[in-house]
Design a protein around this motif. Structure first.
Motif, PDB file in Angstrom:
ATOM      1  N   LEU A  66     -52.861 -17.829 -35.742  1.00  0.00           N
ATOM      2  CA  LEU A  66     -51.573 -18.357 -36.189  1.00  0.00           C
ATOM      3  C   LEU A  66     -50.567 -18.463 -35.047  1.00  0.00           C
ATOM      4  O   LEU A  66     -49.847 -19.461 -34.946  1.00  0.00           O
ATOM      5  N   ILE A  67     -50.511 -17.458 -34.212  1.00  0.00           N
ATOM      6  CA  ILE A  67     -49.591 -17.494 -33.064  1.00  0.00           C
ATOM      7  C   ILE A  67     -49.934 -18.688 -32.172  1.00  0.00           C
ATOM      8  O   ILE A  67     -49.046 -19.432 -31.738  1.00  0.00           O
ATOM      9  N   THR A  68     -51.220 -18.900 -31.923  1.00  0.00           N
ATOM     10  CA  THR A  68     -51.653 -20.009 -31.081  1.00  0.00           C
ATOM     11  C   THR A  68     -51.295 -21.354 -31.709  1.00  0.00           C
ATOM     12  O   THR A  68     -50.745 -22.239 -31.033  1.00  0.00           O
ATOM     13  N   LEU A  69     -51.590 -21.526 -32.998  1.00  0.00           N
ATOM     14  CA  LEU A  69     -51.306 -22.794 -33.667  1.00  0.00           C
ATOM     15  C   LEU A  69     -49.807 -23.080 -33.750  1.00  0.00           C
ATOM     16  O   LEU A  69     -49.375 -24.212 -33.497  1.00  0.00           O
ATOM     17  N   ILE A  70     -49.035 -22.066 -34.076  1.00  0.00           N
ATOM     18  CA  ILE A  70     -47.586 -22.272 -34.167  1.00  0.00           C
ATOM     19  C   ILE A  70     -47.006 -22.594 -32.792  1.00  0.00           C
ATOM     20  O   ILE A  70     -46.168 -23.493 -32.651  1.00  0.00           O
ATOM     21  N   SER A  71     -47.469 -21.909 -31.766  1.00  0.00           N
ATOM     22  CA  SER A  71     -46.982 -22.182 -30.404  1.00  0.00           C
ATOM     23  C   SER A  71     -47.345 -23.586 -29.959  1.00  0.00           C
ATOM     24  O   SER A  71     -46.526 -24.292 -29.362  1.00  0.00           O
ATOM     25  N   LEU A  72     -48.572 -24.004 -30.257  1.00  0.00           N
ATOM     26  CA  LEU A  72     -49.011 -25.365 -29.914  1.00  0.00           C
ATOM     27  C   LEU A  72     -48.162 -26.400 -30.657  1.00  0.00           C
ATOM     28  O   LEU A  72     -47.726 -27.395 -30.068  1.00  0.00           O
ATOM     29  N   SER A  73     -47.906 -26.151 -31.929  1.00  0.00           N
ATOM     30  CA  SER A  73     -47.082 -27.066 -32.723  1.00  0.00           C
ATOM     31  C   SER A  73     -45.662 -27.154 -32.151  1.00  0.00           C
ATOM     32  O   SER A  73     -45.105 -28.253 -32.022  1.00  0.00           O
TER      33      SER A  73
END
Length: 138
Positions: A66-73
């Motif tokens: 989740l941290i990775t996906l939110i940061s990428l977004s």
């Protein structure tokens, strides 16, 4: 009550209903501003989601994902915002900028598609975390 033709023209013009030719720069700028507002709303939602995930801590299995996906977004949203600034600055009526504008519009559209796809996964993973939390705290 009958309205005068002059008043009718003024109202039509103020509502954008005049029969004058469409100003493509004006139209494109309005479209870009609307996209920017939606981008800001999604940026705020993702920042809120990031805060909620960080508050949960490392105890959940999907924390890193989740941290990775939110940061990428968030990064892609900032990129889209920057691209929209450049798109608004260039004159649409200048034929020399058409190729650049077309490329920038295509890149922006592709980034928005990726952002939407990422946010679908963020929402799905977020629901899994809520389900895990409810099972642990009946």
């Amino acid at each position: 009550m009958v309205l005068s033709p002059c008043f009718s023209r003024q109202v039509s013009h103020s509502l954008g209903l005049s029969r004058a030719p469409l100003n493509m720069n004006h139209y494109a700028n309005k479209k870009s501003v609307a996209e920017s507002m939606l981008d800001v709303a999604l940026l705020m939602a993702n920042a809120s989601q990031l805060k909620a995930v960080l508050e949960q801590g490392h105890k959940f299995t999907l924390y890193t994902s989740l941290i990775t996906l939110i940061s990428l977004s968030l990064c892609l949203q900032v990129l889209v915002g920057i691209l929209l600034i450049f798109i608004v600055k260039w004159n649409l009526n200048d034929e020399q900028t058409h190729l650049r504008l077309n490329v920038l519009e295509n890149i922006t559209t592709g980034c928005i598609f990726i952002i939407v796809a990422i946010n679908v996964f963020i929402t799905a993973f977020g629901l899994l975390i809520k389900t895990q939390r409810q099972q642990k705290n009946p």
